[in-house]
Design a protein around this motif. Structure first.
Motif, PDB file in Angstrom:
ATOM      1  N   PRO A  55      25.019  19.526 -29.187  1.00  0.00           N
ATOM      2  CA  PRO A  55      25.897  18.725 -28.345  1.00  0.00           C
ATOM      3  C   PRO A  55      25.601  17.228 -28.395  1.00  0.00           C
ATOM      4  O   PRO A  55      26.456  16.426 -28.041  1.00  0.00           O
ATOM      5  CB  PRO A  55      25.672  19.263 -26.941  1.00  0.00           C
ATOM      6  N   CYS A  56      24.432  16.849 -28.854  1.00  0.00           N
ATOM      7  CA  CYS A  56      24.059  15.425 -28.830  1.00  0.00           C
ATOM      8  C   CYS A  56      24.990  14.538 -29.641  1.00  0.00           C
ATOM      9  O   CYS A  56      25.412  13.494 -29.154  1.00  0.00           O
ATOM     10  CB  CYS A  56      22.616  15.258 -29.285  1.00  0.00           C
TER      11      CYS A  56
ATOM     12  N   PRO B   2      29.134  14.162 -27.567  1.00  0.00           N
ATOM     13  CA  PRO B   2      29.184  14.246 -26.106  1.00  0.00           C
ATOM     14  C   PRO B   2      30.611  14.411 -25.582  1.00  0.00           C
ATOM     15  O   PRO B   2      30.811  14.948 -24.504  1.00  0.00           O
ATOM     16  CB  PRO B   2      28.565  12.934 -25.640  1.00  0.00           C
ATOM     17  N   GLU B   3      31.595  14.004 -26.370  1.00  0.00           N
ATOM     18  CA  GLU B   3      32.984  14.143 -25.928  1.00  0.00           C
ATOM     19  C   GLU B   3      33.412  15.611 -25.844  1.00  0.00           C
ATOM     20  O   GLU B   3      34.388  15.953 -25.191  1.00  0.00           O
ATOM     21  CB  GLU B   3      33.928  13.367 -26.849  1.00  0.00           C
TER      22      GLU B   3
ATOM     23  N   CYS C  97      31.365  17.979 -24.656  1.00  0.00           N
ATOM     24  CA  CYS C  97      30.623  18.617 -23.572  1.00  0.00           C
ATOM     25  C   CYS C  97      31.425  18.533 -22.282  1.00  0.00           C
ATOM     26  O   CYS C  97      32.085  17.541 -22.004  1.00  0.00           O
ATOM     27  CB  CYS C  97      29.260  17.938 -23.377  1.00  0.00           C
TER      28      CYS C  97
ATOM     29  N   THR D 205      32.081  18.129 -18.307  1.00  0.00           N
ATOM     30  CA  THR D 205      31.502  17.296 -17.250  1.00  0.00           C
ATOM     31  C   THR D 205      32.029  17.797 -15.910  1.00  0.00           C
ATOM     32  O   THR D 205      32.916  18.663 -15.851  1.00  0.00           O
ATOM     33  CB  THR D 205      31.893  15.822 -17.421  1.00  0.00           C
TER      34      THR D 205
END
Length: 88
Positions: A54-55, A58-59, A61, A63
């Protein structure tokens, strides 16, 4: 406590010390085995690659904004669970 249990517990001090030392040694061995397993896990290249997925993206992941009611729903589930345990 039944008499048999008391007889098992009432042992000479050297026997008690030996039992405590044996228990401590077993616990240390279990801890050492766990540390070794964790070290192997941390050195696993596939695991490292999976953790890094995921690093770079990030878009992709989720939230809290994706699930605005999640925190309130979770709080309600915890409240229901706590009330259920108190009423048993």
């Amino acid at each position: 406590m039944p008499a048999g249990d008391m007889e098992r517990m009432d042992v000479p001090l050297p026997v008690l010390i030996a039992r405590v030392e044996a228990t401590t040694a077993r616990k240390r061995a279990v801890i050492a085995a766990g540390v070794a397993a964790e070290a192997r896990h941390l050195c696993d290249p596939d695991d490292t690659a999976f953790a890094a997925l995921p690093c770079p993206h990030p878009e992709l992941c989720s939230t809290e904004a994706d699930y605005p009611d999640w925190a309130a729903e979770l709080a309600e589930q915890i409240r229901i669970s706590d009330n259920t345990r108190r009423n048993r």
